[in-house]
Design a protein around this motif. Sequence first.
Motif, PDB file in Angstrom:
ATOM      1  N   ARG A 174       0.833  -1.219   0.000  1.00  0.00           N
ATOM      2  CA  ARG A 174       0.000   0.000   0.000  1.00  0.00           C
ATOM      3  C   ARG A 174       0.858   1.256   0.000  1.00  0.00           C
ATOM      4  NH1 ARG A 174      -5.759  -1.028   3.055  1.00  0.00           N
ATOM      5  NH2 ARG A 174      -6.347  -2.802   1.739  1.00  0.00           N
ATOM      6  N   SER A 175       1.925   1.204  -0.764  1.00  0.00           N
ATOM      7  CA  SER A 175       2.836   2.349  -0.842  1.00  0.00           C
ATOM      8  C   SER A 175       2.348   3.435  -1.797  1.00  0.00           C
ATOM      9  CB  SER A 175       4.230   1.880  -1.298  1.00  0.00           C
ATOM     10  OG  SER A 175       4.835   1.096  -0.307  1.00  0.00           O
ATOM     11  N   TYR A 214      -5.367   1.857  -3.807  1.00  0.00           N
ATOM     12  CA  TYR A 214      -3.933   1.609  -3.780  1.00  0.00           C
ATOM     13  C   TYR A 214      -3.493   1.040  -5.124  1.00  0.00           C
ATOM     14  CZ  TYR A 214      -4.433   2.400   1.176  1.00  0.00           C
ATOM     15  OH  TYR A 214      -4.714   2.974   2.392  1.00  0.00           O
ATOM     16  N   MET A 215      -2.606   1.747  -5.767  1.00  0.00           N
ATOM     17  CA  MET A 215      -2.076   1.294  -7.051  1.00  0.00           C
ATOM     18  C   MET A 215      -1.089   0.163  -6.820  1.00  0.00           C
ATOM     19  SD  MET A 215       0.038   3.545  -9.879  1.00  0.00           S
ATOM     20  CE  MET A 215       1.615   3.508  -8.986  1.00  0.00           C
ATOM     21  N   GLY A 216      -1.164  -0.879  -7.652  1.00  0.00           N
ATOM     22  CA  GLY A 216      -0.208  -1.969  -7.552  1.00  0.00           C
ATOM     23  C   GLY A 216      -0.855  -3.294  -7.236  1.00  0.00           C
ATOM     24  N   ILE A 217      -0.118  -4.153  -6.578  1.00  0.00           N
ATOM     25  CA  ILE A 217      -0.565  -5.519  -6.327  1.00  0.00           C
ATOM     26  C   ILE A 217      -1.827  -5.564  -5.476  1.00  0.00           C
ATOM     27  CG2 ILE A 217       0.864  -5.814  -4.255  1.00  0.00           C
ATOM     28  CD1 ILE A 217       0.232  -8.488  -6.956  1.00  0.00           C
ATOM     29  N   ASP A 218      -2.025  -4.564  -4.612  1.00  0.00           N
ATOM     30  CA  ASP A 218      -3.139  -4.592  -3.657  1.00  0.00           C
ATOM     31  C   ASP A 218      -4.355  -3.794  -4.134  1.00  0.00           C
ATOM     32  OD1 ASP A 218      -3.800  -5.878  -1.279  1.00  0.00           O
ATOM     33  OD2 ASP A 218      -3.627  -4.037  -0.117  1.00  0.00           O
ATOM     34  N   THR A 219      -4.423  -3.468  -5.408  1.00  0.00           N
ATOM     35  CA  THR A 219      -5.575  -2.737  -5.930  1.00  0.00           C
ATOM     36  C   THR A 219      -6.850  -3.543  -5.722  1.00  0.00           C
ATOM     37  OG1 THR A 219      -4.240  -1.633  -7.618  1.00  0.00           O
ATOM     38  CG2 THR A 219      -6.604  -1.710  -7.987  1.00  0.00           C
ATOM     39  N   ALA A 220      -7.864  -2.912  -5.136  1.00  0.00           N
ATOM     40  CA  ALA A 220      -9.143  -3.584  -4.903  1.00  0.00           C
ATOM     41  C   ALA A 220      -9.840  -3.864  -6.228  1.00  0.00           C
ATOM     42  CB  ALA A 220     -10.035  -2.713  -4.018  1.00  0.00           C
ATOM     43  N   HIS A 221     -10.408  -5.043  -6.358  1.00  0.00           N
ATOM     44  CA  HIS A 221     -10.977  -5.467  -7.627  1.00  0.00           C
ATOM     45  C   HIS A 221     -12.366  -4.905  -7.904  1.00  0.00           C
ATOM     46  CE1 HIS A 221      -8.151  -9.152  -8.311  1.00  0.00           C
ATOM     47  NE2 HIS A 221      -7.512  -8.095  -7.848  1.00  0.00           N
TER      48      HIS A 221
END
Length: 443
Positions: free
Chosen positions: A365-366, A389-396
């Motif tokens: 969440r960086s 949050y941009m990246g791997i943890d983006t909510a779908h």
Amino acid sequence: MNPMKVLSLLACLAVAVMAKPNGRQDNSVNQAMKPSQWLSGSQLEAIPAVDDLTIERLENMNLERGAELLQQVYHLSQIHHNVEPSFVPSGIQAYVPQANGQKIVAPLSEMIQRLKQKQTFGDDEVTIIVTGMPQTTETVKKATRKLVQAYMQRYNLQQQRQHGKNNQNNQDYQDQSGEQKNHQRTSSEEDSSEEVKNAKTQSGDIIVIDLGSKLTNYQRYAMLDVEKTGAKIGKWIVQMVNELDMPFDTIHLIGQNVGAHVAGAAAQEFTRLTGHKLRRVTGLDPSKIVAKSQNTLTGLARGDAEFVDAIHTSVYGMGTPIRSGDVDFYPNGPAAGVPGASNVVEAAMRATRYFAESVRPGNERSFPAVPANSLQQYKQNDGFGKRAYMGIDTAHDLEGDYILQVNPKSPFGRNAPAQKQSNYHGVHQAWNSHSNSQDNKDY
């Protein structure tokens, strides 16, 4: 005229006008220019022999100059919409990085047989990365390397934790035996920051489909038949799922630049052949598509998978401002580049660098972002709207355009942990040993 010659001429026209600053009326890279606005008849007649564009040449231009050149090539190609794609690469190589530092390398057509030798392959998450630029410059190689390293760390973290636990249990057993032991820090302890301890990770495997290495010049890059190339990869994914008897809903397909559109086409082909959608497709600075088949919708788009996200870092350079997913992120707003990027290639590859940073355990969440249409609107309303949050943890469940600010140097995320990770430990140490001297400059 042969399409390849058309593209070659277009590149030449753009190069010629870049050498003649009086031949254009506006420096804005996002202006929808007409040829008559920046190229005279006499200049057309004076065009020299064809001079192919390369990634190296674009890297040697400053950001504004490279962005304007690419804009001009693109606008010329769209005048009559008759530049048909003609390049479908064959013999694409793929590789699977191993925890011991080795790679399983094979042509894509032979990779499934090699994967069958890995007993646990496909049991957990599978990330497939489609490269989109030749790995011939350090900028491109480094970005891809960072992404692979990040996944190696993410997927092996649980194994490292178990390794550290076993070491500690063994130490406790030895202490109980009455022997005096000097306790030494294990690799897992060195990675035991609070962020890493709390990271939500899982085991998995990575496959890199190195399409980019087939795009050895700008002609091949621009003339790539996205649909046919994507269909070949989509059929391969179906074959892999069937022959390895693995679940398809654990696959995350990631595409860089023009590879983002190929990934979208691959996901579409998977759905056409199976009736199912892949879980996620991520586009890392999706490119402009120069050559397009008439009457065909081409390019990464929402609906290609259950969830499609995109990160745009060179909108008016190598990338595109066109919405490409369910949610699109524009670091520092739509522009030719992002902070710290000195040319269009570096700007395009920053999307890969940002995503790689988010993949590292503890950095998920960086990159907080909020809905906005411009950087100015973002600054005026910072903190309002649904945070993402941009990246791997983006909510779908996200939809729309999101803006965020990033740092010019690593760590790029504004919410990144203060303590940089200076190297990579544990079971993935061997994989990174050849590149740590470079990586330590950034993490």
